[in-house]
Design an enzyme around this catalytic site. Structure first.
Site, PDB file in Angstrom:
ATOM      1  N   ASP A  28      -0.800   1.036  -2.257  1.00 22.02           N
ATOM      2  CA  ASP A  28       0.687   0.807  -1.694  1.00 22.02           C
ATOM      3  C   ASP A  28       1.334   0.513  -3.020  1.00 22.02           C
ATOM      4  O   ASP A  28       1.063  -0.441  -3.764  1.00 22.02           O
ATOM      5  CB  ASP A  28       0.826  -0.502  -0.626  1.00 22.02           C
ATOM      6  CG  ASP A  28       0.328   0.100   0.751  1.00 22.02           C
ATOM      7  OD1 ASP A  28       0.072   1.243   0.978  1.00 22.02           O
ATOM      8  OD2 ASP A  28       0.637  -0.797   1.789  1.00 22.02           O
ATOM      9  N   LYS A  85       4.909   6.536   4.379  1.00 21.38           N
ATOM     10  CA  LYS A  85       4.674   6.081   5.873  1.00 21.38           C
ATOM     11  C   LYS A  85       6.191   6.694   6.610  1.00 21.38           C
ATOM     12  O   LYS A  85       7.044   6.204   6.282  1.00 21.38           O
ATOM     13  CB  LYS A  85       4.693   4.711   5.814  1.00 21.38           C
ATOM     14  CG  LYS A  85       3.397   4.080   5.483  1.00 21.38           C
ATOM     15  CD  LYS A  85       3.122   2.775   5.567  1.00 21.38           C
ATOM     16  CE  LYS A  85       1.977   2.027   4.957  1.00 21.38           C
ATOM     17  NZ  LYS A  85       0.711   2.285   5.382  1.00 21.38           N
ATOM     18  N   GLY A 218      -6.194  -5.307   5.094  1.00 20.42           N
ATOM     19  CA  GLY A 218      -6.717  -6.628   4.768  1.00 20.42           C
ATOM     20  C   GLY A 218      -7.900  -6.571   3.608  1.00 20.42           C
ATOM     21  O   GLY A 218      -8.411  -7.600   3.325  1.00 20.42           O
TER      22      GLY A 218
END
Lengths: 298, 202
Positions: A28, A85, A218
């Protein structure tokens, strides 16, 4: 004479693009500078978004597709593929992203959903899509809609890898159970998975998803990446874990190395040294159910 | 020559498994190459599809380019698909300035020459050396061959459309390269050709 009609946007071209990313890390990034850091560290692609999931979680509000100017800047800054996204169900955001020339769209639960019943009809697009899934049925429903790559959802923006583990084990466990069934049991299995019988039968026969399966949600350390690869992921998405840590450059390199050498603990140990602070993180168990992202998407 | 040759697949990143399956389907054994030591004992090397920027970056970091170039200079047969073609080319255009290649194939290759992923495509190709039936070729953010040096044999070109005449498959001695991904289609004729090159060489 061969038939010389070139076909774009075929299932083979879309799924094949994901095959080229296998064994890699997709990071990201929120600006061109981060995109360069990611590419220099060995990222196989970057995911352009306005705020990393940890900030979306902290700041709240509606999370949407990124500013086209920002996506353009990132596309010009790197030579690796650029993903971006779109909100779940927001087909107009996806149309814009396709028009901008992104290489892959993530229809993502990290953004605020635009449609609480329907996902985007991904068959209508030339650009390929990746979607999150928590179990096999969800993964197969996304494939029927046209997704060309699946990632286990995990719980984005937490730095807590437990949900990524749960979802990866569940997807692969569901597949293993299908392979043990006799053919006459697959009809009911399709009903219970709420998925197309043809896809269920294909998975039962081949013992794997017909598309690439990455992990996400995560992953914050080289050890997290190595564990997820050993559990059976084809590659790794890292969201907040890199740029919310103390030393993004070293951590990004370390996670790339740990993903490549996932089965060599000596290498993973070596790259785990001296990385500075990991992202602080939130335990998934401390997040109110209404704020959990894993339940977005159906 | 009945023994099954052992062929390495460079396993830094990319569609390694698909190449292994294609090689095994035409009678070769396979081994993954991730370190210099893995190059000993293999009779040929396949460089898979993937992201050439990333593959070059990882090979630099792991100090693999020198041993790979040494193996190439020693005459090891090599086949590269897509990113692998870029890795074998002597020169690359439209790449990051720090991108390195193994080289050994006297061509100039343009990276990502057809556009972005929405421009990726599949098409039937005539590849005369593989026989009459067309080869279904999948091009994904693919490179093309801009020019070839002496001794490089052109195996296939695109025949129609705006990119007509574009070179997409070449061979130079024991080196073979394709812009497209035969490992994705189940047509093993390119892999069979490479295994024959390896068998004849050893």
């Amino acid at each position: 004479m061969a038939d010389q009609e070139a076909l774009t946007g075929t299932s083979r071209v879309k799924r094949g693009m994901a095959d080229m990313l296998k064994g890699g890390v997709i990071m990201d990034v929120v600006n061109a500078e981060q995109a360069k850091i990611a590419e220099d560290a060995g990222a196989v692609a970057v995911m352009a978004l306005e705020r990393v999931p940890a900030d979306i979680r902290a700041q709240g509000g509606v999370a949407r597709m990124s500013d086209p100017d920002m996506i353009d800047e990132i596309i010009s800054a790197v030579s690796v593929p650029v993903m971006a996204k779109a909100r779940i169900g927001h087909f107009a955001e996806a149309q814009i992203l396709q028009s901008l020339g992104v290489d892959y769209i993530d229809e993502s639960e990290v953004l605020t959903p635009a449609d609480y019943s329907n996902h985007i009809d991904k068959q209508l697009f030339t650009v390929p899509f990746v979607c999150g899934a928590t179990n096999l049925g969800e993964a197969l429903r996304r494939l029927t809609e046209g997704a060309a790559m699946i990632r286990s959802k995990g719980e984005a923006g937490t730095g807590d890898v437990s949900n990524a583990v749960t979802h990866m084990r569940r997807i692969l466990g569901d597949i293993a159970r299908l392979t043990a069934m006799s053919p006459d049991e697959l009809y009911v299995a399709a009903k219970e998975l709420q998925a197309s019988y043809d896809l269920v039968a294909e998975v039962a026969r081949t013992g794997k998803l017909p598309v690439v399966l990455f992990t996400a949600g995560g992953i914050a350390t080289p050890a997290d990446a190595a564990m997820m690869m050993q559990l059976g992921a084809d590659g790794v998405f890292v969201g907040s874990g890199i740029f919310k840590s103390g030393d993004p450059v070293r951590r990004a390199q370390a996670i790339v190395q740990a993903t490549l050498h996932f089965d060599n603990p000596d290498v993973v140990a070596k790259v785990s040294r001296g990385l500075g602070e990991a992202m602080v993180g939130i335990n998934v168990a401390d997040i109110p159910v209404a704020h959990r992202l894993e339940d977005r998407g159906w | 020559m009945t023994a099954s040759p052992l062929i390495g697949v460079l396993a830094l990143q990319g569609d390694v498994t698909e190449h292994e399956l294609a090689l095994q389907a035409v009678g070769a054994r396979t081994a993954r190459v991730r370190a210099a030591a893995d190059l000993s004992g293999i009779a040929g090397l396949v460089i898979p599809g993937g992201e050439s920027t990333t593959m070059s970056n990882l090979a630099i970091r792991m100090e693999l380019f020198e041993p790979l170039r040494a193996a190439s200079l020693a005459g090891m047969p090599m086949y590269g698909s897509c990113a692998g073609m870029i890795m074998l080319a002597d020169q690359v255009t439209d790449a990051r300035p720090d991108q390195q290649t193994i080289g050994g194939l006297d061509v100039i290759v343009r990276r990502n020459a057809f556009g972005r992923q929405v421009d990726s495509f599949e098409i039937d190709l005539d590849i005369p050396t593989l026989g009459e039936s067309p080869f279904r070729a999948v091009f994904i953010r693919a490179p093309l061959v801009e020019s070839t040096g002496p001794g490089v044999e052109v195996l296939a070109t695109l025949q129609r459309g705006t990119a007509a005449g574009t070179i997409v498959a070449v061979r130079q001695g024991v080196r073979l390269a394709t812009s497209f991904h035969p490992e994705l289609t189940g047509d093993t004729r390119i892999h069979d050709l490479f295994v024959q090159i390896v068998r004849r060489h050893t």
